[in-house]
Structures are given as C-alpha cells and as structure tokens.
Design a protein around this motif. Structure first.
Motif, short mmCIF file in Angstrom:
data_model
loop_
_atom_site.label_atom_id
_atom_site.label_comp_id
_atom_site.label_asym_id
_atom_site.label_seq_id
_atom_site.Cartn_x
_atom_site.Cartn_y
_atom_site.Cartn_z
N LYS A 74 9.00 9.80 -19.23
CA LYS A 74 7.58 9.56 -18.95
C LYS A 74 7.44 8.86 -17.61
O LYS A 74 8.21 7.94 -17.29
CB LYS A 74 6.95 8.71 -20.04
CG LYS A 74 5.45 8.46 -19.83
CD LYS A 74 4.82 7.69 -20.98
CE LYS A 74 5.06 6.21 -20.84
NZ LYS A 74 4.23 5.41 -21.75
N LEU A 75 6.43 9.31 -16.84
CA LEU A 75 6.15 8.73 -15.53
C LEU A 75 4.73 8.18 -15.53
O LEU A 75 3.76 8.91 -15.31
CB LEU A 75 6.31 9.79 -14.43
CG LEU A 75 7.64 10.55 -14.41
CD1 LEU A 75 7.58 11.71 -13.44
CD2 LEU A 75 8.78 9.61 -14.06
N PRO A 76 4.54 6.89 -15.84
CA PRO A 76 3.19 6.29 -15.84
C PRO A 76 2.76 5.93 -14.42
O PRO A 76 2.77 4.77 -14.01
CB PRO A 76 3.36 5.06 -16.73
CG PRO A 76 4.79 4.67 -16.55
CD PRO A 76 5.57 5.92 -16.28
N ILE A 77 2.37 6.91 -13.66
CA ILE A 77 2.09 6.73 -12.22
C ILE A 77 0.65 6.26 -12.05
O ILE A 77 -0.29 6.90 -12.55
CB ILE A 77 2.30 8.05 -11.46
CG1 ILE A 77 3.70 8.61 -11.78
CG2 ILE A 77 2.12 7.85 -9.98
CD1 ILE A 77 3.90 10.02 -11.28
N PRO A 78 0.41 5.17 -11.35
CA PRO A 78 -0.97 4.76 -11.05
C PRO A 78 -1.70 5.84 -10.26
O PRO A 78 -1.09 6.58 -9.48
CB PRO A 78 -0.79 3.48 -10.23
CG PRO A 78 0.58 2.99 -10.58
CD PRO A 78 1.40 4.21 -10.85
N LEU A 79 -3.02 5.91 -10.45
CA LEU A 79 -3.81 6.97 -9.83
C LEU A 79 -3.70 6.93 -8.30
O LEU A 79 -3.59 7.97 -7.65
CB LEU A 79 -5.27 6.83 -10.26
CG LEU A 79 -6.24 7.88 -9.71
CD1 LEU A 79 -5.87 9.27 -10.23
CD2 LEU A 79 -7.67 7.54 -10.11
N GLU A 80 -3.69 5.73 -7.76
CA GLU A 80 -3.68 5.63 -6.31
C GLU A 80 -2.35 6.07 -5.70
O GLU A 80 -2.26 6.35 -4.51
CB GLU A 80 -4.00 4.20 -5.87
CG GLU A 80 -3.01 3.15 -6.34
CD GLU A 80 -3.31 2.63 -7.74
OE1 GLU A 80 -2.67 1.65 -8.15
OE2 GLU A 80 -4.20 3.21 -8.40
N MET A 81 -1.28 6.13 -6.51
CA MET A 81 0.03 6.55 -6.02
C MET A 81 0.29 8.04 -6.23
O MET A 81 1.31 8.55 -5.77
CB MET A 81 1.14 5.75 -6.72
CG MET A 81 1.16 4.28 -6.43
SD MET A 81 2.58 3.51 -7.20
CE MET A 81 2.35 1.80 -6.74
N PHE A 82 -0.62 8.70 -6.97
CA PHE A 82 -0.30 10.06 -7.40
C PHE A 82 -0.25 11.04 -6.24
O PHE A 82 0.59 11.94 -6.20
CB PHE A 82 -1.34 10.52 -8.44
CG PHE A 82 -0.77 11.46 -9.46
CD1 PHE A 82 -0.21 10.97 -10.63
CD2 PHE A 82 -0.78 12.82 -9.25
CE1 PHE A 82 0.30 11.82 -11.58
CE2 PHE A 82 -0.26 13.68 -10.18
CZ PHE A 82 0.29 13.19 -11.37
N HIS A 83 -1.15 10.88 -5.29
CA HIS A 83 -1.21 11.80 -4.15
C HIS A 83 0.02 11.62 -3.27
O HIS A 83 0.36 10.50 -2.88
CB HIS A 83 -2.49 11.58 -3.35
CG HIS A 83 -3.72 11.91 -4.11
ND1 HIS A 83 -4.26 13.18 -4.14
CD2 HIS A 83 -4.53 11.15 -4.88
CE1 HIS A 83 -5.33 13.17 -4.88
NE2 HIS A 83 -5.53 11.95 -5.36
N GLY A 84 0.71 12.71 -2.92
CA GLY A 84 1.88 12.68 -2.06
C GLY A 84 3.18 12.38 -2.76
O GLY A 84 4.26 12.42 -2.14
N THR A 85 3.13 12.06 -4.07
CA THR A 85 4.34 11.71 -4.82
C THR A 85 5.08 12.98 -5.22
O THR A 85 4.45 14.01 -5.51
CB THR A 85 3.96 10.91 -6.08
OG1 THR A 85 3.20 9.77 -5.68
CG2 THR A 85 5.20 10.44 -6.82
N HIS A 86 6.43 12.90 -5.23
CA HIS A 86 7.21 14.04 -5.72
C HIS A 86 8.42 13.56 -6.51
O HIS A 86 8.84 12.40 -6.39
CB HIS A 86 7.65 14.95 -4.55
CG HIS A 86 8.73 14.35 -3.71
ND1 HIS A 86 8.48 13.44 -2.70
CD2 HIS A 86 10.09 14.53 -3.71
CE1 HIS A 86 9.62 13.09 -2.12
NE2 HIS A 86 10.62 13.74 -2.72
N LEU A 87 8.94 14.47 -7.33
CA LEU A 87 10.14 14.20 -8.13
C LEU A 87 11.32 14.90 -7.49
O LEU A 87 11.22 16.05 -7.05
CB LEU A 87 9.95 14.71 -9.57
CG LEU A 87 9.20 13.82 -10.56
CD1 LEU A 87 8.97 14.59 -11.85
CD2 LEU A 87 9.97 12.55 -10.85
N ARG A 88 12.48 14.16 -7.48
CA ARG A 88 13.70 14.79 -6.98
C ARG A 88 14.76 14.73 -8.08
O ARG A 88 14.93 13.68 -8.73
CB ARG A 88 14.20 14.06 -5.73
CG ARG A 88 15.39 14.77 -5.07
CD ARG A 88 15.73 14.15 -3.76
NE ARG A 88 16.35 12.84 -3.91
CZ ARG A 88 16.24 11.85 -3.04
NH1 ARG A 88 15.49 12.02 -1.95
NH2 ARG A 88 16.85 10.69 -3.22
#
Length: 1535
Positions: A414-428
C-alpha cells in the motif's frame, strides 16, 4: 442528608419532588421495592433469581454513583442512563412489578400527557423488549478483531513474517489490506510491548462478507537462507522465502459472541510455482498441491467478530481500545461511504514476471525491490507499507522463488501518498538475481517503472499493467530518474511503428493497481464535466454522460458537481435547462441509495451555505411544470417518476434560490413567484385527480409524488404562511380520486402521506390544523368504515391526538367535537371489530395486532377524556331517534366491558388500566343523566341496554331510579352484581351491599317475598362456582356481622331493622350454606344433598355426571346418574322440560335414564350392574306387553353375560391418601381418603399424580399415623400407600367352580372396607426362624360410601387397628395360598386357562417353600412342645393351623393330579420333581395317601341386595334381581 426539592399542590395533598435527576429518584424508589422482595426470594430458596438480582442491584448502584459524580460527557451520560433503565425494567419484569413509562429516561406523570402518548411510551417499550429478546437488530457493518499470539513449531530456528488478510474465494480476490506481524525465532511477536504490532481490527466488512466462502488467510514467510537447512558456509545473506499458509472461514466465527482462540493448521506448498494460489488450493481442498507441515505446528490466534459502526464498537469494546490496535482497512470503499472520510491509498500488487536465464545454466532467483520516487527524483521515505501492523518503510523487497524465470508473487503493498505529492510521482521496480553461492550476491539485471499520474491529469487506471523490463546492471545508472522517465514504461504505451530500441522486449513484469481515493478520480467523463469551461462545446456530451458515471465518483465530488450543474444552468438556461435538471434529479436520487444516504446532510449543507443560484428557481419551476403537464399523456412514466421522487430536494433548491433572490433584490417579483408556484400546483392537482381504471403507471406516479409531498410542504413553510401552505395541502389531498377497488396501492400511500402531514408543523399549528382537519377526518372515516388499512389509520389517529411540542398542546373544544362527530361511530365499531378478531399465530403479527388494538383504544379514551358535560350533551343530541342513541350507547358500553377485561392490556400495564378505568367512570357519570332521562319509560326495553353495562358502574345509577323501574332491572343486575363481588377487595364488596339490600326491599314491597332475588342469586352462584370463581372470604361476605367499611353496616345488620327480617335472614343463611356447598363441590367434585332443594340437587347430579364423562369415569358417571333415576317412579305423571330433557312422562324419563346408565356401565365394564337394570326394564316392558323392546332388552342382557365370560377386565388398585397440615383446604385438612386408581396405575404413578396436583406438598415416606405436630404444621403433607379391598360378598369368591371372570368383579366392586398390613417383630427376633416373632399390624379402613360410587374417592369413616399374632398370620397365609390353588385348579379343570404355567408356578412355589422353609418353619415354630406348653390359650388356633396345612396338602395332591393331565412333554421332568418334593412334604406332616373327591360345581350367587348401588343396610327401594316395582325414597316435585 437534605435534598433540594420543589413542592407540587401545596396543602393537604402536596407532593414533594426532588430536584435531582429523575433517574436517581427512580433508582432510589425501585431499589427500596426490590430490597424486601429480594429477601423473600432468599427465604423461598430461589437462589438463581436471588443472585442475579444481587448483581444487577450492585451494578445499578455503581452506575448511580457515576451519574451523581457528574464528570461524564453528554453521550456517556445518555449511555449510562439507558443502561440503568434497561436494568430497572429487567428487574421489574422478573419480580412481576409494573411497567414504568418514561420519556428521555425520566418517569412521566400520566396526568400530564395524553393517553395516546402514554400508550406509545409503554407500548414502544414493551415492543422493543420483545423484539430484542426474540430477534436482535442486525448490524449492517461488521469488524473482525485478530490477535497474533504465537506460532507453535518444533523446528523454527528462523525469524518469520506473517501476513493476514480477508479473502473472498468466490471472487478469488482479497477484500482487505494485509496485517503484518514479525515473529522471532521462538515463534513469538518481536515487539510484545507494542500491541498494535500483534492486534488488528479488520474494519468495514459488510453483511454480504459474512459467508462460508470468505476466509481469513495467513501467508507465512521465513527470513533466512535460500534453501532451508543448507550449510552456514554457503552464504550469510538473508532471503524472504515462502514457508506456509493457514486459512479459517469467517462463517466459523459467527456463532462466537466472545473472543475465541484458534489454532490454525499450517500447510506448505508442494511446488513453489503454485505458491501464489496456495490459499485457494487449501480452500478448495486440492490436496495434491499442498502438505500439512506437522501436527505440532500451528498459528495460535484470537479472533472475534464485532457488529455495529466504529463509534459503537469503541463504546461497547473499550477494553480492546485501551491499548493500541492497528486498523486494517477494506480494499476500496465500504458498503456505506462516510462523508468527510479522507483516503488516498494506492494498492499495488506484484503479480508475476517473465525473465530469461541471462546466460545462467539454471533459472534465476528473482527479488523485486520497490521504490517510490517524487517528481524531483528523490526517494519518498516511509510511504511503502507492507501491512497495517508495521510502520511504512523506504523500500519493499519481495520474497524470492527458487530457480524460477516465471515467478508469480501476488504480493500486495500500500502506498498512502498525500494528494500534494501525487503529481510527478513514479514507482520503480528493481529486479535482482539472488545468488546461492558463497558470496550470496544480489545482482541487478533490470528494472521497470510506472508513473502514477497520466498526461491528461488522471491517476494510473485500476487494473493489470504489463511493464517493460529495461536492462540495467549498475545501480549508478538509476541515480538520475530523468534519464529513464523518457522511455516507454509499459507494453500498452508502445505506439505501433515506434522505432525506439528496446534491448529485450521479451521480458515483462506485471503489476496490478487499485486506487481508493476521495480526492482523485480516474474517470475521464467526471474530469471533463468539472472542467466544462475548458471545452464549452462538449457541455451537452458531458451532461449526457453524467448518468453513466459511478455514484462513488459523484458523491466524492458532490460539492463541485453541484456547482458545475448550476454554473452551466446560469450560462444558458434555455439551452441547457432540461439537461441540467435531469442531471440534478439523477444526483438527488443517487443519495436515496443506502450506500450514499449519509451524503444527504452534505447536500443539505451545500443548499444552506454554498448554493448561489439566485435565479435558478425560475428554470427549476419551469422544467418541473413541463414534466408534470406531460404526465397524463406520456407513454413512459419512468423519467417522470424519477423527477417526482426528487421533488423534496428540488423544492429545497427552489425555496433557497427564491430566498437568495429576495435577499438580493429586496423581495422583487414576489407575486410572480407565487403565481408560478400556484400554477405548478394546479398542474399537480390536475394529474393527481386523474382516475385510472385498475393499476396503471399513472397511479404509481401519483404514489411517488404523495410520498414526498409532506416534505415539500415543510419547505414551502420557509417562504409562505401557515395558512397558505395548509390551503395548498388541503387542495392537493382533496384532489385525489375517491378509490373503490381495495387492491390499489394508492390507498396506502395516501394514508402514509396523511400520516406524515399530521406529524408535520402544519398540523401542530392551530391556524393550519383547522384547515387540514376536515380532510384528514374524511379520509379516516372512509377507511375505518370499510375496515381497510387499520394500522395506518391507528397511527394517524394517534398522531392527531398526540401533539409533540415543547409546550403541551391539546385539541380545541370545537376540534374535539369535530373529531367525535366524524369518527365516534366508526371508531367504536372498529374497536369492537379488532378486539373480536382471533389473534395471529406469529409473534410479529400478534404484536402488531395488539398494537393496533391498543392504539384505537387509546385514541377513544383520549377523546372521551377531553369531553366535558356540554360536549357530551352535544354529542348525544346528534342522534335523532332513540334507536340510534341506544345503538351508540350499547356500542360504548360494550367497548367499556372489553376495556376492563384482564387481557385487554399486558399484566404489567397498571398505569394504562388505571387511566382507562378513570375515563370510563367519568364517562358513566356524564351519561347517567341521559340514561335516566331518556330510558325510564314503560315502552323502552332498557334491560337490553343495562345488560351491556358493567356491574361496578351501575351502583351510581341504581339509587337514581324510581322503585318501579328497579323491579324490572333486578333479574339483569343480579349477575353483574355477583361478578363484581367476586373481586377480592373488601371495600368494593361492601359498597354493593346496599344495592343487594335495596333489591330485597323492592321485591318484598311488591310481592311480599323475594323469591325472584333468591332464584336468580342461586342460579348465578351456580354458574360462577362452576367456572371456578370465588374464595373463602367471599363466603364470609354474606354472614359477617362485624360492621364493614363505608357508611353501611353488614347486610344482616341492615336487615334487622326491616319488617321482613326473618325471611331475609333465612335467605342469607340459605345462600351462605349454598356457597359452602359450591366451594366444597368445586374442590372435591362431590355432591351435597343437605340443602332441601330438589332442583339444585338434580342440577349438581348432572354437573357431576358431566365431569365424570369428561374424565372418562364411566362407572362413576353411571352411579351419579342413578341418583336421579332413584328419584323417579314408573308412573305416567307428566314432567316439564328440564335441563336437556324434553317434556315427557315420568315413566319415559326413567326409561331414558335406565338406558343411559346401562350404556355407561357397559363402557365402564360393570356388566353385572347392567344386567340388573336390564331385568328391571324388561319387567316393565313385559308388564306393558311391549314385546319388541322386551326382546331387545333380553338380547342386550344376554350380550352382557357374554362379555363377562369372554372379555378381560383389569382390577384397579386402591390407595389410601392422607392430607395433613393447615395449608390444605378445610374439606381435606387432616383427613384420609381411599381412592380408586386409574387403569394400569400403580403406586408410583398415583403418588406422582397427587404431588403434581399439590406441588407444594411433602410426601411422607412412612405409613404411621402422624402426630399433632404434623396436623398443626403450616405446610402440606401427603401420606400415600396402597390398600387391599375387603370384599363383602365372600360367598361368591370362596365358592368352587365359579369362573375367575365372575370373581374378579366382586373382588373390586361394592367395597366398603380396605386393609393395610404392616409386619413387625415383637420381642427378641429368632434369627433361625423369624416366623416365631413375626406379628402383623392390620389396619382396616371403613368408608362412608362404597367404591366405586359417585366419586373415585371417599372419606374414611372408621379406622380399626388390630394386631395378628404369628400363629394367626401363619394360618391366614396358608388359607390365602390354598384359595389361590383351588382357583387355579378349577380354571385348569374347566379349560379356562390357555397356558398351564400359572398353575405350575403356584405349585412349585408352595411345594418348594414347604420343603425348604415354609410349612417346615411353621411346624418348627408352632407345633413344638415348648410353644404348646407356653401358650395353652392357642390350642384351637394350633389345631386350625394343622387342619389348614392338611387341607393344603390334599389340594396340592389333587392339583398335581390335574397338572399331570395337562403338563406339556417338555415340562414332565419338572412335574416329576414336584411330585418327589410333595412326598417329602407329606411325610413331614404325617399324612397318608388317599383318594380325593372331585370338586362340586356350584351356581353363581346373586347380588346380596339386588342394587348396583349397594348399601350395607338393605332399603325397601333397592333394585332386586326379580324386577319388583320400586317405591321412590323421595317424591320428585320440582321437575
């Protein structure tokens, strides 16, 4: 200790009320009442209830202390009060105390609230208690508590990681996140001090998740070497490797209401390639894919299902939340979405991969490392969660499958990502090969990545994604994410013809993603709608697609969606008005769904605080009217029904829009707005007035609007006056068509609409209520008249009379008159109708039936309570004729009779009974003048009216009547008067004594006697006692000379002053004696003939006869009816019709009685008695030359002889019963009886039957007569033992040759005396020969009447006690055995025995006993020289004993000769043994062989006195066998 209080009604009748909390006051009063009763339970040894009450009382006192301290929140205080009242109600119910009506946890004063409200308070309380006991309400949300305790295994040696989840095997997918627990090498949690790492709550499970195919699944991984058990020198690197799996069904937890420990079996996977589905294999029992690790291995977990919402769970299970508990959420949203809940969780599942060997000789060991990187390429720390039990980490390493190029993990993070961090985020995802060589290297060979936000602004869509594996062998190459983010990330993103060079496109890596967010949407249509200003040309398309968007997406952005719709409406009302309206209707109706219903307050808040469409009301009214105008002509009604379903919120928007416009413009265009609303309602009235044939779509459309109409009225009250809205409501409800067919659904909906209207502010306000009341009454009258929808009618009527306002409001006088004028008649008929219906069988329907009945009764009582003298006169004056007035009063008094029935209200509803009685008495007082003024004339039959009045309410009216009218009422009034005196209240009985005196005085003046009063009184007493009514105190009422309560002395004292004193005293004495006899008769089922009342005597003969028939006591029934038969003679005297007998001659009635008695004697198998009566009838037929009946009678007599010889009859047993102790009724107290037992009834069964009739009696275990201590004891003692009958006619029994079938009758019939023997030893007991000192105490009981007779038991009249010496006892024993031998030998000779075994056993018993102890012991004891010398007075008895022994020896020799003739071949050896033993016995007696004469047969004897009802002294009228005529003992004149 002084308490603050205020005084109510200061003065003589003042009441001091403490100002403390009402719950505290009730606790104090209730516990005082319980205290004394609690001690009584201890004294009665009722331990179970005693201890339960003790615990509850202590619990209440603890809760009381918490309330008094006052440091509680409002919610906690409410919970405690609710708990206290529940405990108080439980205790009151257990102790049989009254139900306490409460409102807001406080006791209510019945005088300060309406009766309808009082009924609702007590009724809802009882209904809630019943439903709670039978079926507790089902919670819609459920939660699973799990505590990891340990893992049991004998060979762990490595640390473990355990992942728990809830898994749906039907859908083959998990439905919850994972709960992560780390275990040490001993199998215990690594952090025992941190409870959140070993305890969790799986939240938000729906009711549909509690199924057999939903499981709790545990996946276990070991942290250690690649291959378990490999040498330490190989590698020190730690790997995460599969270990085992365990499952348990959620359905197995449903039956457990408490936390339960479970030991889950652990299974290992046979092939690691199947690990991803091992849980499915275990669930589906595919045993070839898994193996049980070992019998000593298992997961020790504690599981418990909790029910209710989280707030309730935290209150009910506070102990679970005193320590930290991790919350494991559901994947996705729950069944009910909570407004304000914020989630932004991305779930990623590592599904599988396809890799090449990469130059290796064997397949790779692949490990995946997951990183979350931000837009700047920096690692986002702590946002990768493997499970809810552990904190987030920077990276996640997957488990490793050994030598697999196609690994399948199915591992979720699970990735509980805050809304403000969601844009531009990626998984590697970095892919490494884990070497098993000595170094244990993890070598990077490739990576994959995926951006979390797409180019169009939407998040990564849910589903499976096939990612491209980019070759990479150096970690340094991944330091700058910008270098690889320009590359394609998935196979789906490769454009056709793309020439980008991918080193190896054959390798792939699959993941699955799922977003659960309240802030982001993956729906493109939703984004297009919210950004409508960017593409205005696509507005129509966006609005059309709104209905296809998932409701979850709409409610997430409800505020923005509504702003968008009204923004588009303001942009161009003419162009987009209809589309926006339809979309608004869709959104409103979406909130009707149970999943989204909690969002209604969100929309209400939006309308109140955020809605800004000041001009929207014009377009909304316009489009709504457009739809309404097309209802009648429309082919399809579905869309119109959706519009009308949303009318509540549509009017909310209309009203709020108008208020905004008025505030902005100072109230401009007010008249235009009013006209548009009235025009809209004209269209509504037009479509509502449309009458369809049968059930049509328009009918359903009308029903849809009516369901929301009351809320529409409430909205209109915000801008219109009460009277205006009331007029609109009246016109709308009046426009509905008058329906004739009962199956139309509109009827119920119309009533439901009316019910909501009555509960709305429109009805509470007097100004609007006077407008609505006629419409409501008209509709109610129609439905009550036709007895339709009674439940709804009762609810409406109750709401009408119960005005729930802060200040007590009651209907005005003219309104009460209007209700009574409209509904009084139909309401009375309805109450009579519902109370006379049979109650339904099922509990729910029965509760509903009782509730409807009670509501109608409460409404009637409320209306009568509000009427005063003037209103009563107006009500009665509306009846133009006396017939109509009489009918109304008859119905009213009949209802009153029903209301005072014990079963009208539950037994603990004392407050309702008191209120009802108060209203009834008040009403009777108001009506007394009307009754006296209208019905006291000679032409009116007022007896019929008075017969419907209850006895207790006639006393007020009685003394208002002139003397002539009283005489006409005496026959009708006696019965109710007697019924009222049966109430065991001395005050009530004394109040009615003057009425009884006045009756006697009136009749004495008119006719010089009071025979009518006496006859009616005797008849009524007869009926009441037959029904089991009356008590000892009641008997004393008539004969009590002590002054009684009230202004009147006793009846005898009052009569002493009258001129007719002697006849009055005689009458009272007669009634008192009759009362005594009736009470005796009821308790003993006996008849008493001491009263010189022939008619009563015969009545009770027949009552006793019917009782015997009902109990199938046919012999006793015959003897009872014979009492009446003996009163009649064979004469032609005419007899009147009496009881069930027609008018006939005395001869005919006696013949009828004879035949009936013969029939019952036949059923009781007393055929000898039948023969005597047959002979008597035959003689009468012969005297009248009635040869046809004579022939029938002789044939019947012959059939009885056949039955005597051919049918088997059981010999009943007789039991002596002693009743000792003062607790028994006087007619049983310290007396003894002999009872004739039922067929096949033995002593144990009879004793059990008696103890069941007297459950408090103590069975005495000895036969000795009790002393005075037992006689005077304040208890009940039963002494029961079997007794032997002593037949009077010994001649028949001793005569040889009489068949046993004949003798059996005389053994148990016409028995006056019964015997009971108690053996005992006197003096020193001789151990060698106990017969020397064996005495017998013989008790002979003589009865007052013989058995069988008119009862199955009679009292013992005389008791004789004698002691039989050992010598006398020996003589009797031998004599009885000789008689038995003679009977058996005679039966064998006459071939009456089908089997010779009885004779064989008797011969064997006598001869064997004589040889081995019997006669030899007697000879040794009584023929010895010492005994003869010491007892010279026993010379004759010794000689008698010797003669009896010689006689027995002769009988035995003859019996052996007979036995030899009939003995079967296989019993010849036994016969030879008996002969040899007999020769030894005979030699010991010194008897020589001789011949014995044959038995002489004698003819059977007749009855000694000729009557079945034998008496010890023959009487001249007894029935004789010769059939002589009979002279009756008493003349029968009454019949």
């Amino acid at each position: 200790h002084l308490k603050n209080a205020h005084v109510k009604n200061k003065g003589q009748f003042e009441t001091v009320i403490p100002t403390e909390d009402s719950v505290i006051t009730e606790i104090t009063m209730t516990l005082r009442d319980w205290g004394s009763m609690w001690k009584q339970h201890y004294m009665r040894n009722e331990g179970d209830l005693f201890h339960r009450l003790w615990h509850v009382m202590n619990e209440i006192l603890e809760l009381r202390q918490q309330v008094l301290v006052g440091h509680l929140t409002h919610d906690r205080l409410s919970d405690i009060k609710q708990h206290i009242t529940a405990r108080l109600d439980w205790g009151n119910e257990q102790l049989g105390l009254d139900l306490v009506p409460r409102r807001d946890f406080g006791m209510v004063d019945p005088d300060e609230i309406s009766i309808t409200e009082l009924y609702r308070l007590v009724g809802s309380h009882t209904f809630t208690l019943t439903l709670t006991r039978e079926a507790p309400p089902q919670a819609s949300m459920h939660h699973l508590f799990l505590q990891m305790k340990s893992m049991m295994s004998s060979n762990l040696g490595e640390e473990l990681e355990v992942f728990y989840s809830v898994y749906d095997s039907r859908e083959m997918r998990p439905i919850s996140e994972r709960f992560f627990v780390r275990l040490n090498k001993q199998g215990l949690p690594k952090s025992p001090e941190k409870t959140e790492r070993q305890c969790t709550l799986f939240v938000d499970l729906g009711s549909s998740d509690l199924r057999k195919d939903v499981y709790v699944v545990a996946h276990i991984f070991r942290i250690g070497r690649m291959v378990a058990g490999e040498k330490k020198s190989v590698s020190n690197t730690q790997y995460k490797r599969p270990y085992g799996c365990a499952v348990i069904s959620v359905a197995d937890l449903l039956t457990a209401d408490f936390k339960d420990d479970h030991l889950l079996k652990i299974y290992s996977c046979n092939a690691e390639s199947e690990w991803y589905q091992i849980h499915d294999s275990i669930i589906r029992k595919v045993s070839s894919r898994y193996s049980h690790i070992g019998s000593n291995t298992g997961l020790n977990v504690s599981l418990q299902l909790l029910h209710g919402d989280m707030e309730q769970i935290r209150k009910d299970y506070m102990r679970l939340f005193t320590r930290n508990v991790s919350i494991t959420k559901r994947l996705g949203f729950s069944d009910i979405i909570i407004p304000g809940e914020i989630r932004n969780d991305l779930y990623v599942t590592l599904e599988r991969g396809e890799f090449e060997k990469g130059g290796k000789s064997v397949a790779r060991n692949v490990e995946v490392t997951v990183y979350l990187l931000g837009g700047d390429g920096q690692l986002l720390k702590g946002l990768v969660c493997c499970g809810s039990g552990e904190p987030g980490v920077d990276e996640h390493r997957s488990f490793v499958l050994y030598h697999s190029n196609s690994p399948r993990w199915a591992e979720q993070i699970k990735l509980p990502i805050p809304l403000e961090m969601f844009h531009g985020t990626h998984l590697r995802f970095e892919l490494r090969h884990c070497s098993t060589k000595e170094k244990g290297e993890k070598k990077l060979f490739g990576f994959s990545f995926v951006p979390l936000m797409q180019d169009d602004g939407r998040p990564l869509p849910d589903g499976t994604h096939e990612l491209i594996v980019h070759k990479c062998e150096e970690t340094a190459d991944l330091q700058d994410p910008a270098r690889y983010l320009k590359l394609p990330f998935s196979k789906a993103s490769l454009q056709p013809g793309n020439n980008q060079t991918i080193k190896n496109s054959k390798e792939s890596f699959w993941i699955q993603s799922s977003l659960c967010s309240t802030k982001l949407t993956q729906n493109g249509d939703m984004l297009d709608l919210l950004k409508w200003r960017v593409h205005p040309e696509r507005i129509i398309d966006c609005l059309s697609k709104l209905k296809d968007i998932d409701g979850t997406e709409i409610v997430k952005f409800l505020h923005d969606t509504l702003d968008t719709l009204f923004g588009i409406l303001d942009e161009s009302p003419q162009r987009y008005g209809l589309k926006v309206f339809d979309c608004l209707v869709h959104v409103i109706n979406l909130l009707q769904d149970s999943k989204f219903q909690l969002f209604k307050p969100v929309m209400d808040n939006y309308i109140e605080n955020h809605f800004a469409g000041a001009l929207s009301y014009r377009d909304l009214i316009r489009v709504l009217k457009w739809y309404v105008d097309r209802i009648i002509d429309a082919e399809h009604q579905e869309q119109i029904q959706q519009v009308l379903k949303a009318s509540e919120y549509l009017f909310k928007y209309i009203v709020q829009s108008r208020r905004l416009y008025a505030a902005a413009t100072g109230g401009q265009n007010e008249e235009e707005f009013r006209c548009s609303v009235h025009e809209l309602f004209k269209s509504i009235h037009l479509f509502l007035s449309h009458e369809s044939k049968g059930i049509s779509p328009i009918t359903h459309t009308q029903a849809v609007f009516l369901r929301s109409f009351p809320t529409v009225c409430c909205e209109l009250l915000k801008i219109f006056s009460m009277r205006e809205v009331a007029n609109l409501a009246r016109d709308t409800l009046s426009s509905l068509p008058a329906l004739t067919h009962t199956d139309c659904p509109l009827q119920a909906v119309k009533l439901q609409c009316m019910a909501k209207t009555v509960e709305s502010p429109l009805y509470v306000n007097p100004e609007s209520r006077c407008v609505l009341l006629p419409v409501v009454l008209r509709l109610l009258h129609t439905h009550l008249q036709e007895q339709r929808e009674l439940v709804l009618c009762a609810n409406i009527l109750t709401s009408m009379l119960t005005l729930n306002t802060p200040v007590t409001v009651s209907l005005k006088v003219f309104e009460v008159n209007l209700v009574m004028e409209s509904l009084s008649g139909v309401l009375l008929r309805t109450v009579l109708e519902v109370t006379n219906r049979p109650q339904p069988a099922t509990t729910s329907l029965r509760l509903q039936y009782q509730d409807v009945t009670g509501e109608f009764v409460a409404c009637l009582l409320t209306l009568l309570q509000q009427l005063k003298d003037k209103e009563y006169q107006q009500l009665l004056s509306r009846f133009p004729t006396k017939e109509e007035l009489t009918s109304f009063l008859l119905q009213l008094f009949t209802v009153f009779r029903i209301l005072i029935r014990p079963d009208m209200f539950p037994k603990d509803w004392t407050v309702m009974r008191l209120v009802a009685n108060n209203v009834i008495i008040t009403t009777i007082l108001y009506l007394s003048d009307t009754l006296r003024n209208n019905f006291l004339n000679e032409k009116f039959d007022f007896k019929h009216l008075w017969s419907h009045m209850t006895g207790a309410y006639k006393s007020h009216i009685w003394f208002c009547l002139p003397g002539d009218y009283k005489l006409n009422l005496i026959p009708t009034l006696i019965g109710p008067f007697m019924e009222v005196t049966l109430v065991p209240q001395l005050d009530l009985r004394n109040v009615l004594i003057p009425i009884f005196h006045d009756m006697m005085d009136c009749e004495q003046r008119r006719s010089g006697n009071f025979k009518q009063v006496e006859a009616k009184l005797i008849d009524k007493l007869d009926g009441l006692m037959s029904e089991g009514k009356g008590d000892e105190t009641y008997r004393e009422l008539f004969n009590n000379i002590i002054p009684l309560f009230g202004p009147y002395p006793s009846l005898l004292k009052k009569i002493e002053r009258e001129t007719w004193r002697e006849s009055g005293v005689s009458h009272i004495a007669t009634v008192t004696r009759l009362m005594e006899r009736l009470l005796d008769y009821r308790l003993s089922r006996n008849t008493h003939t001491s009263l010189n009342k022939e008619e009563m005597y015969i009545r009770y003969i027949h009552k006793l006869y019917e009782l015997h028939l009902k109990a199938q006591n046919y012999t006793e029934a015959s003897y009872t009816l014979l009492l009446y038969d003996e009163l009649l003679e064979w004469t032609e005297r005419p007899l009147r019709e009496f009881l069930t007998y027609p008018m006939q001659s005395e001869w005919q009635r006696k013949e009828c009685l004879h035949l009936t008695i013969i029939h019952n004697f036949d059923r009781g198998k007393c055929w000898e008695n039948c023969i005597i009566l047959c002979r008597e009838l035959a003689n009468q037929y012969e005297a009248y030359y009635d040869y046809r009946n004579l022939s029938k009678m002789r044939m019947m007599e012959a059939s009885f002889y056949d039955k005597i010889m051919n049918q088997q009859r059981l010999e009943p047993e007789f039991f002596r019963v002693g009743f000792y102790g003062k607790k028994f009724p006087f007619f049983l107290r310290n007396k003894e009886f002999v009872c004739r037992g039922n067929d096949y009834e033995r002593l144990e069964a009879f004793q059990q039957r008696m103890l069941s009739e007297f459950p408090h009696a103590i069975a005495m275990q000895h036969a000795n007569l009790p002393d005075q201590t037992i006689h005077q004891a304040d208890a009940q003692y039963l002494q029961i033992y079997a007794v032997s009958p002593v037949p009077e006619n010994q001649d028949v029994l001793q005569r040889d040759g009489v068949p046993n079938n004949i003798k059996s009758f005389y053994k148990v019939n016409h028995i006056w005396r019964f015997r009971y023997d108690r053996p005992f030893h006197k003096g020193t007991k001789d151990k060698e020969n106990e017969f020397k000192s064996l005495w017998v105490e013989r008790t002979t009981l003589t009865l007052a009447q013989s058995l069988p007779g008119i009862s199955r038991w009679f009292e013992v009249e005389k008791r004789e006690l004698v002691e039989m010496s050992p010598l006398e006892n020996a003589s009797e024993v031998i004599e009885n055995k000789t008689l038995q031998l003679r009977t058996l030998i005679a039966q064998c000779q006459m071939r009456q025995m089908l089997n010779i075994n009885p004779l064989t056993m008797c011969l064997n018993g006598v001869i064997d006993a004589a040889v081995n102890g019997g006669l030899a012991r007697y000879q040794e004891a009584f023929f010895a020289k010492d005994y003869i010398a010491n007892h010279p007075e026993d010379g004759e008895k010794i000689t008698r004993l010797r003669e009896l022994m010689f006689e027995q020896a002769h009988i035995l020799e003859f019996g052996l000769a007979v036995h030899e003739k009939f003995v079967p071949q296989d019993m010849k050896p036994l016969h030879k043994k008996l002969v040899d033993q007999f020769h030894v016995m005979r030699s010991s007696l010194g008897i020589q062989p001789q011949e014995f004469p044959a038995y002489v047969r004698v003819s059977p004897l007749h009855f000694a006195n000729g009557s079945p009802r034998t008496c010890r002294t023959p009487v001249p009228n007894a029935i004789s066998p010769e059939g002589g005529r009979i002279v009756a003992r008493r003349r029968f004149v009454s019949s």
